[in-house]
Scaffold this motif. Structure first.
Motif, PDB file in Angstrom:
ATOM      1  N   ALA A 251      28.453  45.146  38.514  1.00  0.00           N
ATOM      2  CA  ALA A 251      28.563  45.808  39.817  1.00  0.00           C
ATOM      3  C   ALA A 251      29.687  46.834  39.796  1.00  0.00           C
ATOM      4  O   ALA A 251      30.694  46.685  39.096  1.00  0.00           O
ATOM      5  CB  ALA A 251      28.832  44.768  40.910  1.00  0.00           C
ATOM      6  N   ALA A 252      29.515  47.889  40.570  1.00  0.00           N
ATOM      7  CA  ALA A 252      30.498  48.980  40.592  1.00  0.00           C
ATOM      8  C   ALA A 252      31.724  48.637  41.427  1.00  0.00           C
ATOM      9  O   ALA A 252      32.765  49.291  41.302  1.00  0.00           O
ATOM     10  CB  ALA A 252      29.839  50.252  41.133  1.00  0.00           C
ATOM     11  N   VAL A 253      31.621  47.632  42.293  1.00  0.00           N
ATOM     12  CA  VAL A 253      32.761  47.232  43.128  1.00  0.00           C
ATOM     13  C   VAL A 253      33.405  45.984  42.543  1.00  0.00           C
ATOM     14  O   VAL A 253      32.771  45.237  41.800  1.00  0.00           O
ATOM     15  CB  VAL A 253      32.325  46.962  44.583  1.00  0.00           C
ATOM     16  N   GLY A 254      34.651  45.754  42.899  1.00  0.00           N
ATOM     17  CA  GLY A 254      35.367  44.579  42.413  1.00  0.00           C
ATOM     18  C   GLY A 254      34.883  43.313  43.098  1.00  0.00           C
ATOM     19  O   GLY A 254      34.717  43.260  44.313  1.00  0.00           O
ATOM     20  N   LEU A 255      34.627  42.304  42.305  1.00  0.00           N
ATOM     21  CA  LEU A 255      34.179  41.010  42.816  1.00  0.00           C
ATOM     22  C   LEU A 255      35.012  39.910  42.196  1.00  0.00           C
ATOM     23  O   LEU A 255      35.325  39.959  40.994  1.00  0.00           O
ATOM     24  CB  LEU A 255      32.704  40.783  42.473  1.00  0.00           C
ATOM     25  N   HIS A 256      35.383  38.925  43.002  1.00  0.00           N
ATOM     26  CA  HIS A 256      36.035  37.750  42.431  1.00  0.00           C
ATOM     27  C   HIS A 256      35.702  36.513  43.244  1.00  0.00           C
ATOM     28  O   HIS A 256      35.235  36.604  44.378  1.00  0.00           O
ATOM     29  CB  HIS A 256      37.561  37.938  42.320  1.00  0.00           C
ATOM     30  N   ARG A 257      35.926  35.351  42.631  1.00  0.00           N
ATOM     31  CA  ARG A 257      35.725  34.073  43.303  1.00  0.00           C
ATOM     32  C   ARG A 257      37.038  33.304  43.274  1.00  0.00           C
ATOM     33  O   ARG A 257      37.665  33.173  42.222  1.00  0.00           O
ATOM     34  CB  ARG A 257      34.616  33.257  42.633  1.00  0.00           C
ATOM     35  N   VAL A 258      37.453  32.814  44.446  1.00  0.00           N
ATOM     36  CA  VAL A 258      38.738  32.125  44.594  1.00  0.00           C
ATOM     37  C   VAL A 258      38.491  30.711  45.100  1.00  0.00           C
ATOM     38  O   VAL A 258      37.667  30.496  46.002  1.00  0.00           O
ATOM     39  CB  VAL A 258      39.660  32.883  45.576  1.00  0.00           C
ATOM     40  N   GLY A 259      39.187  29.734  44.535  1.00  0.00           N
ATOM     41  CA  GLY A 259      39.066  28.347  44.979  1.00  0.00           C
ATOM     42  C   GLY A 259      39.814  28.109  46.274  1.00  0.00           C
ATOM     43  O   GLY A 259      40.583  28.960  46.741  1.00  0.00           O
ATOM     44  N   PRO A 260      39.647  26.948  46.897  1.00  0.00           N
ATOM     45  CA  PRO A 260      40.313  26.640  48.155  1.00  0.00           C
ATOM     46  C   PRO A 260      41.834  26.597  48.041  1.00  0.00           C
ATOM     47  O   PRO A 260      42.533  26.709  49.057  1.00  0.00           O
ATOM     48  CB  PRO A 260      39.742  25.271  48.539  1.00  0.00           C
ATOM     49  N   ASP A 261      42.344  26.464  46.824  1.00  0.00           N
ATOM     50  CA  ASP A 261      43.790  26.468  46.608  1.00  0.00           C
ATOM     51  C   ASP A 261      44.323  27.868  46.338  1.00  0.00           C
ATOM     52  O   ASP A 261      45.516  28.053  46.067  1.00  0.00           O
ATOM     53  CB  ASP A 261      44.159  25.546  45.444  1.00  0.00           C
ATOM     54  N   GLY A 262      43.448  28.879  46.395  1.00  0.00           N
ATOM     55  CA  GLY A 262      43.887  30.254  46.181  1.00  0.00           C
ATOM     56  C   GLY A 262      43.861  30.699  44.735  1.00  0.00           C
ATOM     57  O   GLY A 262      44.202  31.847  44.431  1.00  0.00           O
ATOM     58  N   ILE A 263      43.449  29.829  43.826  1.00  0.00           N
ATOM     59  CA  ILE A 263      43.402  30.183  42.397  1.00  0.00           C
ATOM     60  C   ILE A 263      42.132  30.980  42.109  1.00  0.00           C
ATOM     61  O   ILE A 263      41.043  30.626  42.539  1.00  0.00           O
ATOM     62  CB  ILE A 263      43.441  28.916  41.519  1.00  0.00           C
ATOM     63  N   ILE A 264      42.297  32.059  41.352  1.00  0.00           N
ATOM     64  CA  ILE A 264      41.152  32.908  40.990  1.00  0.00           C
ATOM     65  C   ILE A 264      40.352  32.227  39.880  1.00  0.00           C
ATOM     66  O   ILE A 264      40.886  31.910  38.815  1.00  0.00           O
ATOM     67  CB  ILE A 264      41.633  34.291  40.510  1.00  0.00           C
ATOM     68  N   HIS A 265      39.068  32.001  40.136  1.00  0.00           N
ATOM     69  CA  HIS A 265      38.195  31.342  39.158  1.00  0.00           C
ATOM     70  C   HIS A 265      37.407  32.328  38.311  1.00  0.00           C
ATOM     71  O   HIS A 265      37.048  32.024  37.173  1.00  0.00           O
ATOM     72  CB  HIS A 265      37.212  30.407  39.870  1.00  0.00           C
ATOM     73  N   TRP A 266      37.099  33.481  38.883  1.00  0.00           N
ATOM     74  CA  TRP A 266      36.271  34.452  38.166  1.00  0.00           C
ATOM     75  C   TRP A 266      36.478  35.822  38.777  1.00  0.00           C
ATOM     76  O   TRP A 266      36.747  35.953  39.979  1.00  0.00           O
ATOM     77  CB  TRP A 266      34.796  34.064  38.268  1.00  0.00           C
ATOM     78  N   ALA A 267      36.401  36.865  37.944  1.00  0.00           N
ATOM     79  CA  ALA A 267      36.457  38.243  38.424  1.00  0.00           C
ATOM     80  C   ALA A 267      35.596  39.092  37.506  1.00  0.00           C
ATOM     81  O   ALA A 267      35.533  38.856  36.286  1.00  0.00           O
ATOM     82  CB  ALA A 267      37.890  38.759  38.440  1.00  0.00           C
ATOM     83  N   ASN A 268      34.918  40.077  38.078  1.00  0.00           N
ATOM     84  CA  ASN A 268      34.061  40.913  37.244  1.00  0.00           C
ATOM     85  C   ASN A 268      34.867  42.045  36.594  1.00  0.00           C
ATOM     86  O   ASN A 268      36.045  42.269  36.889  1.00  0.00           O
ATOM     87  CB  ASN A 268      32.869  41.448  38.045  1.00  0.00           C
ATOM     88  N   ASP A 269      34.209  42.770  35.702  1.00  0.00           N
ATOM     89  CA  ASP A 269      34.884  43.832  34.942  1.00  0.00           C
ATOM     90  C   ASP A 269      35.408  44.940  35.859  1.00  0.00           C
ATOM     91  O   ASP A 269      36.481  45.507  35.615  1.00  0.00           O
ATOM     92  CB  ASP A 269      33.940  44.425  33.898  1.00  0.00           C
ATOM     93  N   ALA A 270      34.652  45.256  36.908  1.00  0.00           N
ATOM     94  CA  ALA A 270      35.064  46.340  37.801  1.00  0.00           C
ATOM     95  C   ALA A 270      36.410  46.030  38.456  1.00  0.00           C
ATOM     96  O   ALA A 270      37.268  46.908  38.584  1.00  0.00           O
ATOM     97  CB  ALA A 270      33.992  46.578  38.867  1.00  0.00           C
TER      98      ALA A 270
END
Length: 282
Positions: free
Chosen positions: A182-201
């Protein structure tokens, strides 16, 4: 049977005179009512069981240790596309197992005949060429005709389920590829605020490597601590954010102004923990 009539077994013993001529007999009567009733009850149960087996929609079969098919019900005959029992009974079951699964099935059959209970998923190729996925649950049983341990198994057609799993994996793969590219930034954050995943963008936008970004708290990358605190608070309350303005820290020390769209994925409705799914848009 009448309750006033006894069934008996006659055991005569002849009486002979001095010349050996039979002049009479001594008879011993053994009452066998209970034995007869027990035999009838066993036959009745066997008939009931056979009716159940013949009418079940799942394949029920007996397989010898060498793979010979000893018995199979009507549902099983339909699964292997047999028009008559003569086409399969007495034949080797491995003939209808897909070649790539024959070794697995043979090993399972040997373990079952050695006393083990087993479960296996495999493909068959019917006598008319149709491939089907099967799930079998097998256990050992003594074959009364031979006295040997054989496999008794209940096998169901799971082709629909397996096809659905393949389709789900395909769609998940497509979705993962879409998110990664995807051309936009994407990430997934857990309930504790820790980043679990982020895409290349997103990584390119901020200048971090995956190791530098994933696994760290999202607040570390926000220039304004009150902003990220408010974002997390609103998200955990179930709100959805659209076009929320924020400032993010880049690896080179610069600050980027972004718009955030974010929502919550609740893993269990009764719990108040979740994963926060966010999208950054410059």
């Amino acid at each position: 049977w009448s309750s006033n009539v006894c069934s008996s077994d006659l055991h005569p013993d002849p009486i002979r005179d001095e010349s050996g001529k039979i002049v009479g007999a001594v008879n011993m009567l053994v009452v066998i009512n209970e034995l007869k009733r027990a035999e009838q009850e066993i036959k009745s149960r066997e008939q009931h069981l056979r009716v159940v087996v013949e009418n079940t929609p799942e394949c029920v079969k007996l397989v010898a240790q060498d793979g010979t098919l000893l018995e199979m019900n009507g549902a099983g005959l339909a699964m292997v596309e047999a028009d008559s029992v003569e086409q399969v009974i007495g034949k080797n079951i491995y003939d209808v197992i897909a070649p790539e699964y024959r070794d697995d099935f043979r090993a399972m059959n040997e373990r079952v005949c050695a006393g083990s209970k087993e479960r296996l998923e495999f493909e068959i190729i019917g006598l008319k060429g149709t491939r089907r996925w099967m799930e079998t649950h097998a256990a050992p049983i003594i074959d009364p005709s031979s006295g040997r341990t054989v496999q008794i198994a209940v096998t169901r057609n799971i082709t629909g389920r397996r096809n659905a799993e393949v389709e789900l994996r395909r769609k998940n793969k497509q979705l993962a590829a879409f998110l990664e590219t995807a051309a936009v930034g994407l990430h997934r954050v857990g309930p504790d605020g820790i980043i679990h995943w982020a895409n290349d963008a997103e990584l390119r936008m901020l200048g971090y490597s995956a190791d530098e970004y994933i696994g760290r708290h999202i607040a570390e990358f926000h220039a304004d601590e009150p902003v990220i605190s408010e974002i997390l608070k609103r998200l955990t309350c179930g709100e959805k954010l659209y076009g929320y303005e924020a400032r993010l820290k880049c690896k080179d020390g610069s600050i980027k102004d972004v718009l955030i769209d974010s929502s919550v994925l609740w893993e269990r409705s009764e719990e108040h923990t979740s994963e926060l799914q966010s999208r950054f848009g410059i």
